[in-house]
Each structure stands twice: as C-alpha cells, then as structure tokens.
Design a protein around this motif. Sequence first.
Motif, PDB file in Angstrom:
ATOM      1  N   TYR A 136       0.704  -1.400   0.083  1.00 19.73           N
ATOM      2  CA  TYR A 136       0.205   0.223  -0.094  1.00 19.73           C
ATOM      3  C   TYR A 136       0.908   0.629   0.179  1.00 19.73           C
ATOM      4  N   ALA A 137       0.217   2.167  -0.199  1.00 18.33           N
ATOM      5  CA  ALA A 137       1.217   3.430  -0.468  1.00 18.33           C
ATOM      6  C   ALA A 137       0.760   4.024   0.675  1.00 18.33           C
ATOM      7  N   VAL A 138       2.252   4.880   1.599  1.00 19.04           N
ATOM      8  CA  VAL A 138       1.753   6.056   2.164  1.00 19.04           C
ATOM      9  C   VAL A 138       2.227   7.406   1.421  1.00 19.04           C
ATOM     10  N   ILE A 139       1.247   7.855   2.135  1.00 22.85           N
ATOM     11  CA  ILE A 139       1.464   9.460   1.109  1.00 22.85           C
ATOM     12  C   ILE A 139       2.059  10.843   1.852  1.00 22.85           C
ATOM     13  N   TYR A 140       3.253  11.352   2.180  1.00 20.37           N
ATOM     14  CA  TYR A 140       2.800  12.722   3.514  1.00 20.37           C
ATOM     15  C   TYR A 140       2.346  13.460   2.311  1.00 20.37           C
ATOM     16  N   ASN A 141       1.758  14.755   3.332  1.00 22.48           N
ATOM     17  CA  ASN A 141       1.170  15.673   2.635  1.00 22.48           C
ATOM     18  C   ASN A 141       1.424  16.370   4.093  1.00 22.48           C
ATOM     19  N   GLU A 142       1.659  17.771   3.335  1.00 22.43           N
ATOM     20  CA  GLU A 142       2.271  18.762   3.563  1.00 22.43           C
ATOM     21  C   GLU A 142       1.783  20.039   4.701  1.00 22.43           C
ATOM     22  N   ASN A 143       0.572  19.884   4.483  1.00 15.56           N
ATOM     23  CA  ASN A 143      -0.649  20.564   5.689  1.00 15.56           C
ATOM     24  C   ASN A 143      -0.140  22.058   5.603  1.00 15.56           C
ATOM     25  N   LYS A 144      -0.412  22.542   4.614  1.00 18.30           N
ATOM     26  CA  LYS A 144       0.791  24.115   5.272  1.00 18.30           C
ATOM     27  C   LYS A 144      -0.108  24.983   6.002  1.00 18.30           C
ATOM     28  N   PRO A 145      -0.300  26.127   6.699  1.00 16.36           N
ATOM     29  CA  PRO A 145      -0.942  26.664   7.691  1.00 16.36           C
ATOM     30  C   PRO A 145      -1.142  27.533   6.377  1.00 16.36           C
TER      31      PRO A 145
ATOM     32  N   TRP B  83       3.007  13.741  12.887  1.00 18.70           N
ATOM     33  CA  TRP B  83       2.412  13.168  11.752  1.00 18.70           C
ATOM     34  C   TRP B  83       0.674  12.763  12.706  1.00 18.70           C
ATOM     35  N   TYR B  84      -0.027  13.235  11.608  1.00 18.39           N
ATOM     36  CA  TYR B  84      -1.851  12.372  11.402  1.00 18.39           C
ATOM     37  C   TYR B  84      -1.966  11.880  10.692  1.00 18.39           C
ATOM     38  N   THR B  85      -3.457  11.135  11.123  1.00 17.33           N
ATOM     39  CA  THR B  85      -4.155  10.664  10.464  1.00 17.33           C
ATOM     40  C   THR B  85      -5.165  11.537   9.769  1.00 17.33           C
ATOM     41  N   ASP B  86      -5.680  12.391  10.157  1.00 18.21           N
ATOM     42  CA  ASP B  86      -6.806  13.562   9.560  1.00 18.21           C
ATOM     43  C   ASP B  86      -5.539  15.212   9.008  1.00 18.21           C
ATOM     44  N   SER B  87      -6.678  15.792   8.139  1.00 15.08           N
ATOM     45  CA  SER B  87      -5.537  17.127   7.616  1.00 15.08           C
ATOM     46  C   SER B  87      -6.042  18.239   9.524  1.00 15.08           C
ATOM     47  N   GLY B  88      -7.030  17.853  10.167  1.00 18.18           N
ATOM     48  CA  GLY B  88      -7.651  18.467  11.641  1.00 18.18           C
ATOM     49  C   GLY B  88      -6.007  18.233  12.342  1.00 18.18           C
TER      50      GLY B  88
ATOM     51  N   ALA C 175       1.041  16.526   7.685  1.00 17.31           N
ATOM     52  CA  ALA C 175       2.390  17.665   9.139  1.00 17.31           C
ATOM     53  C   ALA C 175       1.300  18.370   9.766  1.00 17.31           C
ATOM     54  N   LYS C 176       1.358  17.977  11.069  1.00 23.29           N
ATOM     55  CA  LYS C 176       0.969  19.372  11.917  1.00 23.29           C
ATOM     56  C   LYS C 176       2.119  20.351  12.327  1.00 23.29           C
ATOM     57  N   TRP C 177       1.629  21.767  12.269  1.00 19.90           N
ATOM     58  CA  TRP C 177       2.452  22.757  12.171  1.00 19.90           C
ATOM     59  C   TRP C 177       1.512  23.442  13.594  1.00 19.90           C
ATOM     60  N   ILE C 178       3.100  24.118  13.857  1.00 24.45           N
ATOM     61  CA  ILE C 178       2.852  24.737  15.893  1.00 24.45           C
ATOM     62  C   ILE C 178       3.556  26.169  14.986  1.00 24.45           C
ATOM     63  N   LEU C 179       1.944  26.861  14.064  1.00 25.50           N
ATOM     64  CA  LEU C 179       2.904  29.125  14.376  1.00 25.50           C
ATOM     65  C   LEU C 179       3.784  29.418  15.974  1.00 25.50           C
ATOM     66  N   SER C 180       4.778  30.001  15.683  1.00 25.83           N
ATOM     67  CA  SER C 180       6.366  30.354  16.297  1.00 25.83           C
ATOM     68  C   SER C 180       5.362  31.641  16.919  1.00 25.83           C
ATOM     69  N   SER C 181       4.862  32.044  16.365  1.00 28.43           N
ATOM     70  CA  SER C 181       3.557  33.612  17.325  1.00 28.43           C
ATOM     71  C   SER C 181       3.043  33.694  16.627  1.00 28.43           C
ATOM     72  N   VAL C 182       1.867  34.171  17.704  1.00 22.98           N
ATOM     73  CA  VAL C 182       0.540  33.728  17.264  1.00 22.98           C
ATOM     74  C   VAL C 182      -0.371  35.005  17.876  1.00 22.98           C
TER      75      VAL C 182
ATOM     76  N   GLU D  16      -4.419  26.554  19.676  1.00 26.00           N
ATOM     77  CA  GLU D  16      -4.420  24.873  18.630  1.00 26.00           C
ATOM     78  C   GLU D  16      -3.517  23.954  20.148  1.00 26.00           C
ATOM     79  N   GLY D  17      -4.150  23.710  20.463  1.00 27.75           N
ATOM     80  CA  GLY D  17      -3.975  22.640  22.003  1.00 27.75           C
ATOM     81  C   GLY D  17      -2.654  23.526  22.743  1.00 27.75           C
ATOM     82  N   ILE D  18      -2.014  23.793  22.011  1.00 28.92           N
ATOM     83  CA  ILE D  18      -0.666  24.727  22.556  1.00 28.92           C
ATOM     84  C   ILE D  18      -1.175  25.289  24.285  1.00 28.92           C
ATOM     85  N   PRO D  19      -0.583  24.376  26.158  1.00 31.74           N
ATOM     86  CA  PRO D  19      -1.026  25.214  26.264  1.00 31.74           C
ATOM     87  C   PRO D  19      -0.133  26.893  26.726  1.00 31.74           C
ATOM     88  N   VAL D  20      -0.972  27.755  27.170  1.00 34.45           N
ATOM     89  CA  VAL D  20      -0.044  29.590  26.872  1.00 34.45           C
ATOM     90  C   VAL D  20       0.043  29.012  28.932  1.00 34.45           C
TER      91      VAL D  20
END
Length: 282
Positions: A75-84, A122-127, A147-154, A191-195
């Motif tokens: 089976y193919a395994v595909i990696y999606n960059e899922n960029k913000p 890496w996650y199995t859903d785009s969210g 791919a999951k990306w966490i913004l360095s500044s928000v 986005e799930g990251i604590p302050v």
Amino acid sequence: MKKTLLLLLCLCLLFTSIISCESPCAHADKQMHPAVAATNENPGNIAYKECSVCHKYFDNVDPLKEITLDSTITYAVIYNENKPGEISATVANMPQGASYQSGSLITKPDSPTLTDCVFGGWYTDSGCTKAFDFTQTKVTLTLTLYAKWILSSVVKDGVQYALFDNNGVSEYEIKGCSADTVKLILLAEIEGIPVTRIADNAFSNKSQLTGDLTIPDSVTSIGVNAFFGCKGFDKTLTIGNSVASIGNYAFWACSGFTDLVYKGEVKPTLGTDVFLGCQIGQ
C-alpha cells in the motif's frame, strides 16, 4: 464365494486408487510475478512466485518459503505537508511517499521544517486530531499522513503569543499586545498548545488597558514588570489556580484594580513589591 469376490474387487479398487494418486507437488514450475508499485488509487504487490501446478505462492528471495497472497500486497503511504494558509514559505525536508507491505510498520521519516513554525508530528487527519503511532500501527490500506505545524508566533485579540520549548514540550508565552488593545483577553491554549507564562515587561505601561483582568489557569508564572504601570484596569484581578510565581513589580502602580482573587488553594510566591501602589492587598 460372491462375498469373497466382492471383497477382492473392493481391495483392487482401493489399491488402484492409491497407486493412481498424484505424488506431492514438487513446485518445480513456478511463475514469476514482478513487483508492482502501489499508487494513491490502487494497491501494488511485492515480487513473488506462484506454482503453476498447485498455485501456491512462494517468496521471491527464498523459493522454498511458502507465503500467502495477502502478504504480497503493498500500500502507498503519502505524506501531506498540510501547510498553514498564512505561511508562504516552502516546507523543507519533506519525506517522499513509499510503498509498504501489508501488515508491516512504517519507517518514521526525518521531521520536515517550515519557517515560522515548529513541526508537531504526523496525523491521520488534516485537522491533526489523531496522531499516527509509528511503533504500533501497521499498514492495512493506502494511507495519507498529515504534518502538524505549530505557529512560532500568534496574535489573538490583539495579544501576542510566542512559542517556546519547555524541556521538550511546546508551550506559548504571552509577549504583549498591540497599542490599540483596550480589553485584555488572555487565552489558556492555542490549537491545543497551552499558554503557560507571561513574559517580563509584557504589558508594561500599557495604560490604555481597562476593565478586569483574568490570568488563565494554564499560566504558571508572571514575569517581572509584566503589568507595571497599567493604571487603566478598574475592576477585579483574578489570578489563575496554576500561577506559582509572580515576578518583581509585576503589578506595580496598577492602582485601578478594585479586588484581588486567587483561584488556587496555595498563593503564588511573590517577588519584590508586586502590588506596590495598588489598592488591592498582597
């Protein structure tokens, strides 16, 4: 006499059937099935051999090793960059897709990188709500990993948050606010990251801030001079239940606060003159 003849006939038939039985298949004639690469749409297969007589399947490398047809599927395994959407930079070190044999584990690739972001796995859903476990989850179908990306500044509601590494754990620090921010709303997570902390001098001399102020329960420390000279607050100051320390002069001259509420059972450790010049007590 008839019974004897009948018995002899049965024995003859039995002997004939025994000697006429085919010998076990020697698998001497094997047909080669070449490898077919899996695609996004269709599974593929590894190279294998099939006996032309009994149609059993054998390993291509070890011709004596019998295998099942299912085990040949890939089976193919595909990696999606899922960029913000707000990030225009190109993802670097993005892994290429690959084919994996059914029932096998996926080799975890090196982490990609993206300017102004931190890679979060890496996650199995785009969210990015279902993390993929490379140590346990075996391939049973075509798979896309996001791919999951966490913004360095928000910036949220005019408040600036910056990502930092706390012993290998990504957390956000409150850095300040825009000049036109009047009502200060501080978030407990993004986005799930604590302050978890408020930086030194974050809101120093921001006299335009007004109303009440609530420090989120996720925050563990308030920095030196964090709210120094913020005279515009004119209601209650509520300190979240996880705050363990408040730095020197953090609320110096915040004279407008009318009440102080500690949500935690244990009061935080206070630095020098934290509430000097305030109407509220220590």
